[in-house]
Design a protein around this motif. Structure first.
Motif, PDB file in Angstrom:
ATOM      1  N   VAL A 114       2.151   1.923  -3.588  1.00 18.03           N
ATOM      2  CA  VAL A 114       0.878   2.397  -4.425  1.00 18.03           C
ATOM      3  C   VAL A 114       0.791   3.634  -4.138  1.00 18.03           C
ATOM      4  CG1 VAL A 114      -1.457   2.368  -4.662  1.00 18.03           C
ATOM      5  CG2 VAL A 114      -0.245   0.061  -4.659  1.00 18.03           C
ATOM      6  N   TYR A 115       0.929   4.119  -2.808  1.00 26.52           N
ATOM      7  CA  TYR A 115       0.710   5.514  -2.445  1.00 26.52           C
ATOM      8  C   TYR A 115       1.875   6.378  -3.168  1.00 26.52           C
ATOM      9  CZ  TYR A 115       1.649   9.622   0.257  1.00 26.52           C
ATOM     10  OH  TYR A 115       1.715  10.979   1.092  1.00 26.52           O
ATOM     11  N   LEU A 116       3.084   6.027  -3.146  1.00 25.95           N
ATOM     12  CA  LEU A 116       4.147   6.616  -3.789  1.00 25.95           C
ATOM     13  C   LEU A 116       3.879   6.569  -5.193  1.00 25.95           C
ATOM     14  CD1 LEU A 116       7.309   5.335  -1.898  1.00 25.95           C
ATOM     15  CD2 LEU A 116       6.111   7.406  -1.437  1.00 25.95           C
ATOM     16  N   LEU A 148       0.730  -0.982   0.062  1.00 24.10           N
ATOM     17  CA  LEU A 148       0.108  -0.260  -0.050  1.00 24.10           C
ATOM     18  C   LEU A 148       0.726   1.320  -0.175  1.00 24.10           C
ATOM     19  CD1 LEU A 148      -2.963  -0.722   2.495  1.00 24.10           C
ATOM     20  CD2 LEU A 148      -2.947  -0.771  -0.126  1.00 24.10           C
ATOM     21  N   TYR A 149       2.026   1.298   0.557  1.00 26.51           N
ATOM     22  CA  TYR A 149       2.897   2.354   0.707  1.00 26.51           C
ATOM     23  C   TYR A 149       3.543   2.560  -0.575  1.00 26.51           C
ATOM     24  CZ  TYR A 149       6.450   5.696   1.929  1.00 26.51           C
ATOM     25  OH  TYR A 149       7.492   6.742   1.760  1.00 26.51           O
ATOM     26  N   VAL A 201       1.017   6.543  -7.121  1.00 29.38           N
ATOM     27  CA  VAL A 201      -0.343   7.348  -7.657  1.00 29.38           C
ATOM     28  C   VAL A 201      -0.015   8.689  -6.953  1.00 29.38           C
ATOM     29  CG1 VAL A 201      -2.861   7.467  -7.463  1.00 29.38           C
ATOM     30  CG2 VAL A 201      -1.512   5.313  -7.377  1.00 29.38           C
ATOM     31  N   PHE A 254      -2.762  10.690  -4.483  1.00 29.16           N
ATOM     32  CA  PHE A 254      -2.844  10.533  -2.941  1.00 29.16           C
ATOM     33  C   PHE A 254      -2.027  11.328  -2.106  1.00 29.16           C
ATOM     34  CE2 PHE A 254      -3.528   5.546  -4.014  1.00 29.16           C
ATOM     35  CZ  PHE A 254      -5.105   5.925  -3.974  1.00 29.16           C
ATOM     36  N   HIS A 255      -1.300  12.257  -3.037  1.00 34.00           N
ATOM     37  CA  HIS A 255      -0.399  13.216  -2.329  1.00 34.00           C
ATOM     38  C   HIS A 255      -1.039  14.449  -2.272  1.00 34.00           C
ATOM     39  CE1 HIS A 255       3.317  11.018  -3.843  1.00 34.00           C
ATOM     40  NE2 HIS A 255       2.587  10.155  -3.300  1.00 34.00           N
TER      41      HIS A 255
END
Length: 98
Positions: free
Chosen positions: A90-92, A87-88, A94, A97-98
């Motif tokens: 994917v966060y980085l 998940l981290y 996409v 998400f930021h």
């Protein structure tokens, strides 16, 4: 326009290390879960050396020992660590998400 090879190698190195981390921690979780099943008596070694389900049925789940519960808890922690790492990542990736 040139290629920033240092940044490229850094990204490649982080990707390889992250993939190895996720695969290793997941496989350790599977091994711990399997060890808990083996201690619980869910598997037996047959006469020909193969491993199969216990022939006497599954043991009482309320009689689980401390080691079995510890193995299961560590396995779940390993699976949670893998999920958090994915998940981290994917966060980085996409930007929304930021």
């Amino acid at each position: 326009m040139g290629i920033d090879w240092a940044a490229f190698l850094l990204v490649a190195l982080v990707a390889v290390v992250s993939a190895c981390f996720v695969v290793t921690v997941y496989s350790v979780g599977l091994r711990l879960w399997s060890a808990a099943d083996a201690r619980a008596g869910k598997y037996t070694v047959k006469d020909d050396g193969t491993v199969g389900p216990a022939t006497a049925g599954f043991p009482d789940p309320t009689a689980a020992s401390t080691a079995i519960r510890a193995f299961r808890a560590l396995a779940v922690a390993c699976f949670a660590a893998c999920g958090a790492a994915v998940l981290y990542g994917v966060y980085l990736i996409v930007p929304a998400f930021h």
